[in-house]
Enzyme design. Structure first.
Site, PDB file in Angstrom:
ATOM      1  N   TYR A 151      24.641  19.694  -1.191  1.00 26.93           N
ATOM      2  CA  TYR A 151      25.908  19.218  -0.628  1.00 26.93           C
ATOM      3  C   TYR A 151      26.867  18.788  -1.738  1.00 26.93           C
ATOM      4  O   TYR A 151      28.032  19.193  -1.763  1.00 26.93           O
ATOM      5  CB  TYR A 151      25.621  18.054   0.326  1.00 26.93           C
ATOM      6  CG  TYR A 151      26.817  17.603   1.131  1.00 26.93           C
ATOM      7  CD1 TYR A 151      27.333  18.396   2.149  1.00 26.93           C
ATOM      8  CD2 TYR A 151      27.423  16.373   0.875  1.00 26.93           C
ATOM      9  CE1 TYR A 151      28.435  17.978   2.890  1.00 26.93           C
ATOM     10  CE2 TYR A 151      28.513  15.950   1.609  1.00 26.93           C
ATOM     11  CZ  TYR A 151      29.019  16.752   2.616  1.00 26.93           C
ATOM     12  OH  TYR A 151      30.102  16.329   3.347  1.00 26.93           O
TER      13      TYR A 151
ATOM     14  N   ASN B 159      37.881  22.741   7.212  1.00 34.07           N
ATOM     15  CA  ASN B 159      37.107  21.533   7.541  1.00 34.07           C
ATOM     16  C   ASN B 159      35.635  21.832   7.824  1.00 34.07           C
ATOM     17  O   ASN B 159      34.785  20.970   7.601  1.00 34.07           O
ATOM     18  CB  ASN B 159      37.757  20.845   8.747  1.00 34.07           C
ATOM     19  CG  ASN B 159      36.827  19.840   9.390  1.00 34.07           C
ATOM     20  OD1 ASN B 159      36.592  18.747   8.879  1.00 34.07           O
ATOM     21  ND2 ASN B 159      36.241  20.228  10.526  1.00 34.07           N
TER      22      ASN B 159
ATOM     23  N   SER C 130      35.597  22.187  16.592  1.00 33.74           N
ATOM     24  CA  SER C 130      34.766  21.964  17.784  1.00 33.74           C
ATOM     25  C   SER C 130      34.040  20.633  17.775  1.00 33.74           C
ATOM     26  O   SER C 130      33.321  20.320  18.728  1.00 33.74           O
ATOM     27  CB  SER C 130      33.741  23.106  17.897  1.00 33.74           C
ATOM     28  OG  SER C 130      33.120  23.329  16.646  1.00 33.74           O
TER      29      SER C 130
ATOM     30  N   VAL D 275      32.777  30.951   9.831  1.00 34.77           N
ATOM     31  CA  VAL D 275      33.583  30.974   8.597  1.00 34.77           C
ATOM     32  C   VAL D 275      32.890  31.690   7.442  1.00 34.77           C
ATOM     33  O   VAL D 275      33.544  32.061   6.472  1.00 34.77           O
ATOM     34  CB  VAL D 275      33.995  29.556   8.133  1.00 34.77           C
ATOM     35  CG1 VAL D 275      34.948  28.904   9.118  1.00 34.77           C
ATOM     36  CG2 VAL D 275      32.785  28.680   7.850  1.00 34.77           C
TER      37      VAL D 275
HETATM   38  P1  NDP Z   1      30.332  17.938  12.530  1.00 33.97           P
HETATM   39  O1  NDP Z   1      28.924  18.401  12.435  1.00 33.97           O
HETATM   40  O2  NDP Z   1      30.718  17.002  13.618  1.00 33.97           O
HETATM   41  O3  NDP Z   1      31.289  19.191  12.577  1.00 33.97           O
HETATM   42  C1  NDP Z   1      31.090  20.287  11.713  1.00 33.97           C
HETATM   43  C2  NDP Z   1      31.997  21.400  12.175  1.00 33.97           C
HETATM   44  O4  NDP Z   1      31.833  22.508  11.302  1.00 33.97           O
HETATM   45  C3  NDP Z   1      31.674  21.860  13.579  1.00 33.97           C
HETATM   46  O5  NDP Z   1      32.888  21.969  14.299  1.00 33.97           O
HETATM   47  C4  NDP Z   1      31.048  23.226  13.374  1.00 33.97           C
HETATM   48  O6  NDP Z   1      31.430  24.110  14.403  1.00 33.97           O
HETATM   49  C5  NDP Z   1      31.714  23.680  12.084  1.00 33.97           C
HETATM   50  N1  NDP Z   1      30.947  24.688  11.379  1.00 33.97           N
HETATM   51  C6  NDP Z   1      29.819  24.520  10.654  1.00 33.97           C
HETATM   52  N2  NDP Z   1      29.404  25.709  10.182  1.00 33.97           N
HETATM   53  C7  NDP Z   1      30.302  26.633  10.610  1.00 33.97           C
HETATM   54  C8  NDP Z   1      30.420  28.033  10.461  1.00 33.97           C
HETATM   55  N3  NDP Z   1      29.534  28.749   9.740  1.00 33.97           N
HETATM   56  N4  NDP Z   1      31.466  28.661  11.045  1.00 33.97           N
HETATM   57  C9  NDP Z   1      32.373  27.958  11.766  1.00 33.97           C
HETATM   58  N5  NDP Z   1      32.319  26.636  11.949  1.00 33.97           N
HETATM   59  C10 NDP Z   1      31.284  25.985  11.381  1.00 33.97           C
HETATM   60  O7  NDP Z   1      30.671  17.318  11.109  1.00 33.97           O
HETATM   61  P2  NDP Z   1      31.899  16.464  10.538  1.00 33.97           P
HETATM   62  O8  NDP Z   1      33.024  16.481  11.475  1.00 33.97           O
HETATM   63  O9  NDP Z   1      31.334  15.196  10.079  1.00 33.97           O
HETATM   64  O10 NDP Z   1      32.240  17.327   9.226  1.00 33.97           O
HETATM   65  C11 NDP Z   1      33.463  17.991   9.021  1.00 33.97           C
HETATM   66  C12 NDP Z   1      33.696  18.110   7.529  1.00 33.97           C
HETATM   67  O11 NDP Z   1      33.773  16.800   6.978  1.00 33.97           O
HETATM   68  C13 NDP Z   1      32.570  18.825   6.772  1.00 33.97           C
HETATM   69  O12 NDP Z   1      33.137  19.680   5.800  1.00 33.97           O
HETATM   70  C14 NDP Z   1      31.815  17.681   6.099  1.00 33.97           C
HETATM   71  O13 NDP Z   1      31.177  18.090   4.928  1.00 33.97           O
HETATM   72  C15 NDP Z   1      32.964  16.726   5.832  1.00 33.97           C
HETATM   73  N6  NDP Z   1      32.534  15.356   5.607  1.00 33.97           N
HETATM   74  C16 NDP Z   1      31.907  14.642   6.606  1.00 33.97           C
HETATM   75  C17 NDP Z   1      31.491  13.353   6.370  1.00 33.97           C
HETATM   76  C18 NDP Z   1      30.794  12.526   7.401  1.00 33.97           C
HETATM   77  O14 NDP Z   1      30.220  11.467   7.046  1.00 33.97           O
HETATM   78  N7  NDP Z   1      30.815  12.907   8.674  1.00 33.97           N
HETATM   79  C19 NDP Z   1      31.703  12.715   5.056  1.00 33.97           C
HETATM   80  C20 NDP Z   1      32.379  13.545   4.098  1.00 33.97           C
HETATM   81  C21 NDP Z   1      32.771  14.808   4.383  1.00 33.97           C
HETATM   82  P3  NDP Z   1      30.421  24.960  15.357  1.00 33.97           P
HETATM   83  O15 NDP Z   1      29.201  24.156  15.533  1.00 33.97           O
HETATM   84  O16 NDP Z   1      31.232  25.169  16.583  1.00 33.97           O
HETATM   85  O17 NDP Z   1      30.229  26.215  14.592  1.00 33.97           O
END
Ligand code: NDP
Length: 251
Positions: A149, A85, A14, A61
Protein backbone atom coordinates in the site's frame (compact mmCIF):
# COMPACT_ATOMS: atom_id res chain seq x y z
CA UNK A 1 -16.64 26.33 -6.04
CA UNK A 2 -17.17 26.95 -9.77
CA UNK A 3 -18.00 23.32 -10.56
CA UNK A 4 -21.30 24.17 -12.26
CA UNK A 5 -21.61 22.32 -15.54
CA UNK A 6 -18.22 20.67 -15.06
CA UNK A 7 -18.19 16.99 -16.00
CA UNK A 8 -16.30 14.99 -13.39
CA UNK A 9 -15.34 11.30 -13.44
CA UNK A 10 -15.15 9.85 -9.91
CA UNK A 11 -13.72 6.35 -9.61
CA UNK A 12 -14.68 4.25 -6.61
CA UNK A 13 -17.91 6.26 -6.33
CA UNK A 14 -19.74 3.19 -5.04
CA UNK A 15 -18.43 3.42 -1.48
CA UNK A 16 -16.79 5.43 1.29
CA UNK A 17 -14.73 8.44 0.29
CA UNK A 18 -15.77 8.21 -3.38
CA UNK A 19 -19.48 8.32 -2.51
CA UNK A 20 -18.82 11.37 -0.31
CA UNK A 21 -16.85 13.04 -3.12
CA UNK A 22 -19.84 12.50 -5.41
CA UNK A 23 -22.13 14.13 -2.80
CA UNK A 24 -19.94 17.20 -2.35
CA UNK A 25 -19.26 17.67 -6.06
CA UNK A 26 -22.99 17.34 -6.77
CA UNK A 27 -23.68 20.03 -4.16
CA UNK A 28 -21.23 22.25 -6.06
CA UNK A 29 -23.12 21.73 -9.31
CA UNK A 30 -20.94 19.13 -11.06
CA UNK A 31 -22.22 16.57 -13.55
CA UNK A 32 -20.89 13.15 -12.58
CA UNK A 33 -19.71 9.87 -14.10
CA UNK A 34 -19.81 7.43 -11.18
CA UNK A 35 -17.32 4.60 -11.73
CA UNK A 36 -17.12 1.29 -9.87
CA UNK A 37 -17.86 -2.42 -10.19
CA UNK A 38 -20.70 -2.82 -7.69
CA UNK A 39 -23.87 -1.76 -9.53
CA UNK A 40 -26.14 -1.75 -6.48
CA UNK A 41 -23.73 0.50 -4.56
CA UNK A 42 -23.33 2.85 -7.54
CA UNK A 43 -27.12 3.12 -7.75
CA UNK A 44 -27.26 3.93 -4.04
CA UNK A 45 -24.72 6.74 -4.56
CA UNK A 46 -26.69 8.06 -7.54
CA UNK A 47 -30.00 7.94 -5.66
CA UNK A 48 -28.50 10.18 -2.97
CA UNK A 49 -27.62 12.87 -5.54
CA UNK A 50 -31.03 14.37 -5.92
CA UNK A 51 -31.36 16.58 -8.99
CA UNK A 52 -27.78 15.98 -10.19
CA UNK A 53 -26.96 14.78 -13.70
CA UNK A 54 -25.11 11.52 -13.07
CA UNK A 55 -24.22 8.46 -15.15
CA UNK A 56 -23.35 5.08 -13.67
CA UNK A 57 -20.27 3.60 -15.35
CA UNK A 58 -19.80 -0.03 -14.37
CA UNK A 59 -16.08 -0.57 -14.93
CA UNK A 60 -12.87 -1.97 -13.51
CA UNK A 61 -10.16 0.71 -13.36
CA UNK A 62 -7.45 -1.88 -13.96
CA UNK A 63 -8.70 -2.64 -17.48
CA UNK A 64 -11.60 -0.43 -18.64
CA UNK A 65 -10.05 3.03 -19.12
CA UNK A 66 -11.17 3.42 -22.74
CA UNK A 67 -14.72 2.33 -21.93
CA UNK A 68 -14.93 4.80 -19.00
CA UNK A 69 -13.89 7.67 -21.26
CA UNK A 70 -16.22 6.60 -24.08
CA UNK A 71 -19.32 6.25 -21.90
CA UNK A 72 -18.66 9.63 -20.23
CA UNK A 73 -18.18 11.40 -23.57
CA UNK A 74 -21.19 9.65 -25.15
CA UNK A 75 -23.35 10.84 -22.27
CA UNK A 76 -21.97 14.30 -21.50
CA UNK A 77 -19.70 15.28 -24.45
CA UNK A 78 -16.77 16.59 -22.41
CA UNK A 79 -14.58 15.84 -19.37
CA UNK A 80 -13.38 18.60 -17.02
CA UNK A 81 -12.09 16.71 -13.99
CA UNK A 82 -10.86 13.20 -13.19
CA UNK A 83 -10.91 12.05 -9.56
CA UNK A 84 -8.83 8.88 -9.22
CA UNK A 85 -10.23 7.60 -5.93
CA UNK A 86 -10.62 3.82 -6.38
CA UNK A 87 -8.11 1.95 -4.27
CA UNK A 88 -7.47 -1.13 -2.17
CA UNK A 89 -5.33 -2.04 0.83
CA UNK A 90 -2.48 -4.53 0.97
CA UNK A 91 -1.16 -6.49 3.95
CA UNK A 92 2.18 -7.13 5.52
CA UNK A 93 5.83 -6.17 5.29
CA UNK A 94 8.59 -7.55 3.08
CA UNK A 95 9.13 -10.86 4.87
CA UNK A 96 5.53 -11.97 4.56
CA UNK A 97 4.85 -10.19 1.26
CA UNK A 98 2.39 -11.96 -1.05
CA UNK A 99 3.68 -10.91 -4.46
CA UNK A 100 0.33 -11.55 -6.16
CA UNK A 101 -1.36 -9.23 -3.70
CA UNK A 102 1.41 -6.68 -4.31
CA UNK A 103 0.66 -6.85 -8.05
CA UNK A 104 -3.04 -6.41 -7.39
CA UNK A 105 -2.48 -3.36 -5.15
CA UNK A 106 -0.11 -1.78 -7.68
CA UNK A 107 -2.53 -2.55 -10.52
CA UNK A 108 -5.42 -0.79 -8.82
CA UNK A 109 -3.72 2.04 -6.92
CA UNK A 110 -1.08 2.97 -9.51
CA UNK A 111 -1.33 1.29 -12.92
CA UNK A 112 -5.11 1.80 -13.10
CA UNK A 113 -4.64 5.49 -12.27
CA UNK A 114 -1.98 5.86 -14.95
CA UNK A 115 -4.11 4.12 -17.61
CA UNK A 116 -7.22 6.18 -16.88
CA UNK A 117 -5.37 9.49 -16.57
CA UNK A 118 -3.62 8.81 -19.89
CA UNK A 119 -6.97 8.05 -21.55
CA UNK A 120 -8.68 11.14 -20.09
CA UNK A 121 -5.81 13.59 -20.69
CA UNK A 122 -6.62 14.55 -24.32
CA UNK A 123 -10.05 15.64 -23.12
CA UNK A 124 -8.67 17.56 -20.12
CA UNK A 125 -6.35 19.40 -22.50
CA UNK A 126 -9.43 20.62 -24.38
CA UNK A 127 -11.18 21.85 -21.22
CA UNK A 128 -8.05 23.00 -19.31
CA UNK A 129 -9.20 20.56 -16.67
CA UNK A 130 -7.83 18.98 -13.53
CA UNK A 131 -6.94 15.65 -11.96
CA UNK A 132 -7.29 14.92 -8.25
CA UNK A 133 -5.74 11.67 -7.00
CA UNK A 134 -6.81 10.15 -3.70
CA UNK A 135 -3.52 8.98 -2.22
CA UNK A 136 -2.80 8.44 1.48
CA UNK A 137 -0.74 9.64 4.40
CA UNK A 138 1.06 6.34 3.69
CA UNK A 139 2.37 7.87 0.46
CA UNK A 140 4.13 10.65 2.38
CA UNK A 141 5.61 8.76 5.34
CA UNK A 142 6.51 5.08 5.82
CA UNK A 143 4.47 2.66 7.91
CA UNK A 144 6.16 -0.64 8.77
CA UNK A 145 3.97 -3.56 7.73
CA UNK A 146 2.12 -1.75 4.93
CA UNK A 147 4.59 -2.33 2.12
CA UNK A 148 2.37 -2.78 -0.94
CA UNK A 149 0.00 0.00 0.00
CA UNK A 150 2.73 2.47 0.97
CA UNK A 151 4.77 1.79 -2.16
CA UNK A 152 1.68 2.15 -4.37
CA UNK A 153 0.69 5.48 -2.80
CA UNK A 154 4.26 6.89 -2.75
CA UNK A 155 4.54 6.06 -6.45
CA UNK A 156 1.14 7.64 -7.02
CA UNK A 157 2.39 10.82 -5.33
CA UNK A 158 5.40 10.97 -7.63
CA UNK A 159 3.06 10.37 -10.59
CA UNK A 160 0.96 13.33 -9.41
CA UNK A 161 4.01 15.59 -9.23
CA UNK A 162 5.52 14.50 -12.56
CA UNK A 163 2.30 14.79 -14.57
CA UNK A 164 1.63 18.15 -12.90
CA UNK A 165 5.00 19.39 -14.20
CA UNK A 166 4.35 17.95 -17.66
CA UNK A 167 0.87 19.48 -17.94
CA UNK A 168 1.40 22.84 -16.21
CA UNK A 169 2.26 24.69 -19.44
CA UNK A 170 -0.94 23.31 -21.02
CA UNK A 171 -3.16 24.47 -18.16
CA UNK A 172 -4.12 21.06 -16.75
CA UNK A 173 -3.65 20.87 -12.95
CA UNK A 174 -2.82 17.62 -11.11
CA UNK A 175 -2.97 17.34 -7.31
CA UNK A 176 -3.61 14.77 -4.62
CA UNK A 177 -5.26 14.48 -1.24
CA UNK A 178 -3.48 12.28 1.30
CA UNK A 179 -5.92 11.14 3.99
CA UNK A 180 -5.11 9.57 7.31
CA UNK A 181 -7.42 6.89 8.74
CA UNK A 182 -10.98 7.48 7.60
CA UNK A 183 -13.85 5.24 8.67
CA UNK A 184 -15.11 3.43 5.53
CA UNK A 185 -15.60 -0.19 4.48
CA UNK A 186 -12.00 -0.44 3.24
CA UNK A 187 -10.63 -1.98 6.43
CA UNK A 188 -13.39 -4.59 6.71
CA UNK A 189 -13.32 -5.39 2.98
CA UNK A 190 -9.62 -5.92 3.41
CA UNK A 191 -10.34 -8.60 6.00
CA UNK A 192 -10.11 -6.94 9.42
CA UNK A 193 -12.54 -8.97 11.50
CA UNK A 194 -15.33 -7.23 13.42
CA UNK A 195 -13.80 -8.28 16.76
CA UNK A 196 -10.42 -6.76 15.81
CA UNK A 197 -11.81 -3.57 14.31
CA UNK A 198 -12.37 -1.79 17.63
CA UNK A 199 -8.67 -2.17 18.50
CA UNK A 200 -7.57 -1.08 15.01
CA UNK A 201 -9.77 2.00 15.27
CA UNK A 202 -8.48 2.91 18.75
CA UNK A 203 -4.86 2.59 17.60
CA UNK A 204 -5.69 4.77 14.61
CA UNK A 205 -7.27 7.40 16.88
CA UNK A 206 -4.13 7.40 19.05
CA UNK A 207 -1.88 7.67 15.97
CA UNK A 208 -3.30 11.01 14.84
CA UNK A 209 -2.04 14.15 16.61
CA UNK A 210 -5.58 15.56 16.59
CA UNK A 211 -6.70 12.51 18.60
CA UNK A 212 -9.35 11.31 16.19
CA UNK A 213 -9.77 9.74 12.78
CA UNK A 214 -11.14 11.51 9.71
CA UNK A 215 -14.54 11.69 8.15
CA UNK A 216 -15.25 11.03 4.46
CA UNK A 217 -16.65 14.53 4.01
CA UNK A 218 -13.42 16.14 5.21
CA UNK A 219 -11.61 14.41 2.34
CA UNK A 220 -14.37 15.18 -0.15
CA UNK A 221 -14.33 18.92 0.63
CA UNK A 222 -10.60 19.05 -0.13
CA UNK A 223 -11.11 17.15 -3.39
CA UNK A 224 -13.82 19.63 -4.41
CA UNK A 225 -11.49 22.55 -3.67
CA UNK A 226 -8.61 21.08 -5.70
CA UNK A 227 -11.00 20.23 -8.55
CA UNK A 228 -12.37 23.77 -8.70
CA UNK A 229 -11.06 27.05 -10.06
CA UNK A 230 -10.53 28.16 -6.44
CA UNK A 231 -7.33 26.10 -6.67
CA UNK A 232 -6.40 27.64 -10.04
CA UNK A 233 -2.72 28.28 -9.07
CA UNK A 234 -2.21 24.92 -7.32
CA UNK A 235 -0.60 21.99 -9.11
CA UNK A 236 1.70 19.13 -8.12
CA UNK A 237 0.56 19.48 -4.49
CA UNK A 238 0.02 16.70 -1.96
CA UNK A 239 -2.68 17.83 0.48
CA UNK A 240 -2.65 15.86 3.77
CA UNK A 241 -6.09 15.39 5.37
CA UNK A 242 -4.80 13.47 8.36
CA UNK A 243 -5.01 15.43 11.61
CA UNK A 244 -1.27 16.10 11.40
CA UNK A 245 -0.15 12.46 11.10
CA UNK A 246 2.17 13.01 8.11
CA UNK A 247 4.48 15.11 10.32
CA UNK A 248 5.08 12.37 12.88
CA UNK A 249 8.52 10.78 12.83
CA UNK A 250 8.31 7.04 12.04
CA UNK A 251 9.36 4.83 14.97
P1 NDP B 1 -13.83 1.74 0.11
O1 NDP B 1 -13.43 0.32 0.20
O2 NDP B 1 -15.01 2.21 0.89
O3 NDP B 1 -14.03 2.14 -1.40
C1 NDP B 1 -13.10 1.74 -2.38
C2 NDP B 1 -13.70 2.05 -3.73
O4 NDP B 1 -12.77 1.68 -4.74
C3 NDP B 1 -14.98 1.30 -3.98
O5 NDP B 1 -15.94 2.21 -4.50
C4 NDP B 1 -14.60 0.27 -5.03
O6 NDP B 1 -15.65 0.08 -5.95
C5 NDP B 1 -13.46 0.98 -5.75
N1 NDP B 1 -12.57 0.06 -6.43
C6 NDP B 1 -11.64 -0.75 -5.89
N2 NDP B 1 -11.04 -1.47 -6.86
C7 NDP B 1 -11.61 -1.08 -8.03
C8 NDP B 1 -11.44 -1.46 -9.38
N3 NDP B 1 -10.52 -2.38 -9.75
N4 NDP B 1 -12.20 -0.87 -10.33
C9 NDP B 1 -13.12 0.06 -9.98
N5 NDP B 1 -13.34 0.46 -8.72
C10 NDP B 1 -12.60 -0.12 -7.76
O7 NDP B 1 -12.54 2.58 0.51
P2 NDP B 1 -12.27 4.12 0.82
O8 NDP B 1 -13.42 4.94 0.43
O9 NDP B 1 -11.75 4.17 2.19
O10 NDP B 1 -11.02 4.39 -0.16
C11 NDP B 1 -11.05 5.29 -1.23
C12 NDP B 1 -9.64 5.77 -1.49
O11 NDP B 1 -9.17 6.44 -0.33
C13 NDP B 1 -8.64 4.64 -1.78
O12 NDP B 1 -7.77 5.04 -2.82
C14 NDP B 1 -7.86 4.52 -0.46
O13 NDP B 1 -6.57 4.04 -0.66
C15 NDP B 1 -7.88 5.97 -0.01
N6 NDP B 1 -7.62 6.13 1.41
C16 NDP B 1 -8.50 5.62 2.35
C17 NDP B 1 -8.23 5.76 3.69
C18 NDP B 1 -9.12 5.22 4.76
O14 NDP B 1 -8.70 5.17 5.94
N7 NDP B 1 -10.36 4.84 4.45
C19 NDP B 1 -7.01 6.46 4.15
C20 NDP B 1 -6.19 6.97 3.09
C21 NDP B 1 -6.50 6.80 1.78
P3 NDP B 1 -16.34 -1.35 -6.32
O15 NDP B 1 -16.29 -2.19 -5.12
O16 NDP B 1 -17.70 -0.94 -6.77
O17 NDP B 1 -15.51 -1.82 -7.45
Amino acid sequence: MSLSNKVVIVTGASSGIGAAIAQVLAREGATLALVGRNVANLEATKNNLKGTKAEIVVADVTKDAAAIVKQTLDKFGRIDVLVNNAGILGAGGLIDLDIEEFDSVMNTNLRGVILLTKAVLPHLLKTKGAVVNVSSCAGIRPFAGALSYGVSKAALDQFTKIVAMEMAPQGVRVNSVNPGFVVTNIHKTFGIADEDYKGVLQRAINAHPMGRVGDVTEVAEAVAFLASSKASFTTGALFPIDGGKHNLTPR
